[in-house]
Enzyme design. Structure first.
Site, PDB file in Angstrom:
ATOM      1  N   VAL A 320       0.833  -1.198   0.000  1.00 36.54           N
ATOM      2  CA  VAL A 320       0.000   0.000   0.000  1.00 36.54           C
ATOM      3  C   VAL A 320       0.868   1.248   0.000  1.00 36.54           C
ATOM      4  O   VAL A 320       2.049   1.209   0.330  1.00 36.54           O
ATOM      5  CB  VAL A 320      -0.958   0.024   1.218  1.00 36.54           C
ATOM      6  CG1 VAL A 320      -1.824  -1.228   1.258  1.00 36.54           C
ATOM      7  CG2 VAL A 320      -0.177   0.160   2.530  1.00 36.54           C
ATOM      8  N   SER A 321       0.255   2.363  -0.377  1.00 29.43           N
ATOM      9  CA  SER A 321       0.886   3.672  -0.338  1.00 29.43           C
ATOM     10  C   SER A 321       2.177   3.671  -1.154  1.00 29.43           C
ATOM     11  O   SER A 321       2.172   3.290  -2.317  1.00 29.43           O
ATOM     12  CB  SER A 321       1.115   4.090   1.117  1.00 29.43           C
ATOM     13  OG  SER A 321       1.423   5.465   1.204  1.00 29.43           O
ATOM     14  N   ASN A 322       3.303   4.079  -0.558  1.00 28.87           N
ATOM     15  CA  ASN A 322       4.561   4.050  -1.301  1.00 28.87           C
ATOM     16  C   ASN A 322       4.887   2.653  -1.794  1.00 28.87           C
ATOM     17  O   ASN A 322       5.433   2.478  -2.887  1.00 28.87           O
ATOM     18  CB  ASN A 322       5.706   4.561  -0.426  1.00 28.87           C
ATOM     19  CG  ASN A 322       5.723   6.069  -0.310  1.00 28.87           C
ATOM     20  OD1 ASN A 322       4.921   6.760  -0.939  1.00 28.87           O
ATOM     21  ND2 ASN A 322       6.626   6.598   0.489  1.00 28.87           N
ATOM     22  N   GLY A 325       2.813   2.036  -4.851  1.00 22.74           N
ATOM     23  CA  GLY A 325       3.396   2.734  -5.987  1.00 22.74           C
ATOM     24  C   GLY A 325       4.627   2.022  -6.508  1.00 22.74           C
ATOM     25  O   GLY A 325       4.852   1.947  -7.724  1.00 22.74           O
ATOM     26  N   HIS A 630      -6.607   7.396   3.893  1.00 26.19           N
ATOM     27  CA  HIS A 630      -5.281   6.822   3.664  1.00 26.19           C
ATOM     28  C   HIS A 630      -4.726   6.087   4.883  1.00 26.19           C
ATOM     29  O   HIS A 630      -4.112   5.037   4.739  1.00 26.19           O
ATOM     30  CB  HIS A 630      -4.298   7.924   3.250  1.00 26.19           C
ATOM     31  CG  HIS A 630      -3.026   7.407   2.662  1.00 26.19           C
ATOM     32  ND1 HIS A 630      -2.892   7.129   1.317  1.00 26.19           N
ATOM     33  CD2 HIS A 630      -1.834   7.086   3.220  1.00 26.19           C
ATOM     34  CE1 HIS A 630      -1.672   6.670   1.074  1.00 26.19           C
ATOM     35  NE2 HIS A 630      -1.006   6.643   2.218  1.00 26.19           N
TER      36      HIS A 630
END
Length: 715
Positions: A320-322, A325, A630
């Site tokens: 998830v998140s970074n 990405g 988030h």
């Protein structure tokens, strides 16, 4: 259980010569410990490595531990469901001299709880958690998982990097249904930074899990005392550690001494100050972690005549998140076709802008100014949020504890707000933010994030990282260090420094290290309290570097600032996603209330870009969840608990869907908005009715589509 190794396996994997090299490595670590412990100034930070064995010499650097699943384990570090759910953190036998295993346990505890809501009312123990089996069955088990853990610094053709990789292989791993889950860390966290998300899912499903800290993990260099972390978190003298350091600031001893004289008691952190722009390599870090996992599996099971490769092993890039990405970028760069599928939550992906599509939600106007990079929108929020938090419409926002009328007044004085009264200025600031492209659903979330110092810290860290700034630069007069109750810089206390590997998230404020405004009137001060307007000048400096022009006046920057801005621009160019997933099936889950990675600039925008690039062959399915944000960990706090549901619930579903698709050929559900029901007043315990599943056949009025150059998002 203390750390242990299977010596017989080491012998078979590496042979006698490698065994001796392993002993040589451990003797080196012992010497580091002895030298560090002998120093009177650092007596409190002795290194203790209990019963750990190295599988290779320092050039190979693989450390292996087997956990029995009874006294200690891969997922919970022996804490179990109850321990991870407890608000009482695990303790240390000697807080000043933590062992490697104690630091690991602290890291797992803190990283796990940072990514999920650990309260029963929010879903822990019911929708997710160690006691919830892979099929969703809720048990009375503590959820300990036995298996092997391998840790090493990443190596590639260019040599060893300061990127930590780890592979966990549960005892339940099945060679006949082999799978690898890539789990790059979220945020700026260390190598255990995806333990609660992709890590837990993979371990429960009997998959090997390939972790990487992707060059942003908890590397904390105490510049004053010249001490650093080793790979398992023990503190050591930086010179003695040498290449065994997790991160040492790339500066000379002369420059460090001068810096300490001018700005004593400061830290350099790996993400901000490596001068490597680590994000440019996130995709490759994920791919190399997958290769490491294949190597571990073949070393571990090859003696049984088994061999694992991309042809007989399902590989899902996740997190998830970074971390999400990073997995998306890995899919874009997967020239060797290692990855079979991608399933990520709220990915920090910076899509290449193209005017070939717009985004339209419901009956609203088409939005064309999408696909902004993180450094653009986070520095923008950093300028206006302190004022917008004071808007009347945000009066009841959870954790709205740091609104600033002084920030509003200063914005007006600099010509960035036209209103003349505090209330009108705050309302104007909020309107400016929404007109920029932030969703109204973010408004209620942002004030709490401002109080928690989210965008302030992200702005400073990423500006340093993208621009490859040295810690010596004190970019925008900002530095990292400990402060006292009045905000004055002081030396970090011995105990938090000894434990920083286990407690830090890699970005200030963390483990007693804060962001310091070196230009504060009267001398350096913690930024939050350094000026009445919460250091607007620092925020505008960062915003100006992101824009390449003066953020207040639009004028050209000074030569020095222009050079810094060009460096940031070049760094951002290196991390832009191209949108080509090469037809790898991909699931993206994001919350509509995401106040860190606004959907119009990240998830929605990437969906649009991929549809432009791959057209009718687009493999991307996008699930947007209402009443989800988030940081699920915030859902435990009053206000958030009533308004929001756990996005983690849908990350798990996305992983289930992708695995079923790859293993059994199940069709992936169409892109859709998933409408959830908040818990409401008093935040009664969550139930399945609050969080309906992603629908296999969603009604037409909830489907997300791309047609005629437009991303259509139902309300």
């Amino acid at each position: 259980m203390s750390l242990s190794c299977i010596d017989g396996l080491r012998e078979k994997m590496l042979g006698k010569s490698q065994h001796h090299k392993g002993e040589k490595f451990m003797r080196r670590v012992a010497r580091l410990s002895a030298a560090y412990f002998a120093s009177a100034s650092v007596l409190a930070f002795a290194i203790v490595i209990a019963n750990t064995r190295a599988l290779a010499d320092p050039d190979e650097g693989v450390l292996h531990t087997h956990y029995d699943g009874v006294t200690n384990d891969l997922l919970t570090a022996g804490l179990g469901k109850s321990g991870l759910g407890s608000a009482t953190a695990p303790t240390f036998a000697n807080p000043l001299i933590p062992t490697a295993e104690e630091l690991r346990r602290a890291a797992i505890y803190n990283n796990y709880r940072a990514l999920i809501d650990p309260t029963a009312g929010g879903g822990y123990g019911l929708l997710y958690g160690p006691n919830v089996k892979a099929d969703g069955t809720v048990t009375a088990s503590e959820g300990l998982i036995a298996g092997d853990e391998y840790i090493a610094f990443e190596k590639h053709a260019g040599g060893r990097t300061r990127v930590t990789m780890m592979v966990q292989v549960p005892d339940s791993f099945s060679p006949t249904a082999a799978c690898i889950i890539a789990a790059p860390s979220s945020g700026s966290r260390g190598v255990y930074g995806a333990i609660a998300t992709a890590g837990e899912w993979g371990l429960k499903h009997g998959c090997a899990v390939a972790y990487t800290d992707k060059g942003t993990g908890t590397g904390a260099d105490d510049l004053q005392n010249n001490t650093v972390d080793l790979i398992q978190g023990q503190r050591a003298d930086a010179v003695q550690a040498g290449d065994d350091s997790n991160f040492t600031a790339p500066i000379s001893s002369k420059d460090r001494a001068a810096f300490n004289t001018a700005t004593p008691n400061r830290f350099a952190f790996k993400h901000a100050h490596s001068q490597q722009n680590p994000e440019k390599d996130w995709g490759q870090n994920v791919l190399r972690s997958i290769k490491f996992a294949f190597s571990v599996l073949n070393d571990k099971l090859g003696r049984r005549g088994l061999h694992f490769d991309k042809h007989n092993t399902i590989v899902i890039a996740s997190s998830v998140s970074n971390g999400g990405g990073a997995s998306v970028r890995a899919a874009e760069q997967d020239d060797e076709h290692l990855i079979d599928g991608v399933a990520v939550g709220e990915p920090n992906v910076n899509p290449k802008f193209t005017p070939q599509f717009t985004i339209r939600q419901g009956s609203g106007q088409p939005f064309a100014a999408h696909s902004k990079p993180l450094i653009d929108y986070t520095t923008f929020i950093n300028v206006f949020q302190g004022c917008a938090s004071a808007a009347a419409a945000n009066a009841t926002a959870p954790l709205n504890l740091a609104p600033s009328a002084a920030r509003c007044a200063s914005l007006h004085a600099k010509g960035l707000l036209s209103s003349t009264t505090p209330g009108a200025q705050a309302t104007e600031a909020q309107a400016i933010m929404n007109n920029f492209g932030l969703l109204p659903e973010q408004n209620v979330i942002q004030p709490g994030y401002w109080f928690a110092y989210v965008h302030q810290a992200i702005s400073a860290t990423y500006a340093n990282a993208y621009g490859r700034s040295s810690v010596l630069d004190n970019l925008c007069a900002l530095s990292f260090g400990s402060t006292d109750a009045l905000g004055t810089p002081i030396a970090l206390a011995a105990t938090p420094e000894a434990q920083i590997f286990g407690t830090s998230n890699g970005i200030p404020p963390t483990s007693g290290v804060n962001l310091i405004n070196n230009a504060a009137p009267g001398g350096p001060k913690e930024e939050r309290v350094s000026t009445a307007d919460q250091d607007l000048d620092g925020a505008l400096c960062l915003r100006s570097l992101a824009l390449g022009r003066d953020a207040a006046t639009g004028a050209a920057l000074s030569r020095a600032a222009a050079n810094q801005a060009r460096g940031i621009e070049q760094g951002v160019d290196e991390i832009i996603a191209n949108g080509n997933l090469h037809r790898i099936p991909t699931l993206v889950v994001a919350g509509r209330n995401d106040a860190i990675l606004p959907l119009n600039f990240a998830a929605r925008a990437y969906f649009g870009l991929n549809n432009v690039v791959e057209g009718s062959l687009s493999p991307l399915h996008y699930y947007e969840v209402t009443n989800a944000q988030h940081l699920d960990s915030f859902n435990q706090f009053p206000g958030y608990n009533a308004l929001l549901i756990p996005l983690h619930r849908y990350f798990i579903q996305a992983m289930d869907l992708m695995y079923d698709h790859l293993r059994n050929g199940r069709a992936l559900p169409p892109s859709q908005v998933v409408h959830t029901t908040p818990r409401g007043a008093g935040a009664p315990p969550i139930t399945l009715t609050n969080v309906p599943p992603i629908a296999d056949a969603p009604a037409a009025n909830v489907q997300i589509t791309f047609a005629g150059g437009q991303v259509r998002i139902p309300d």
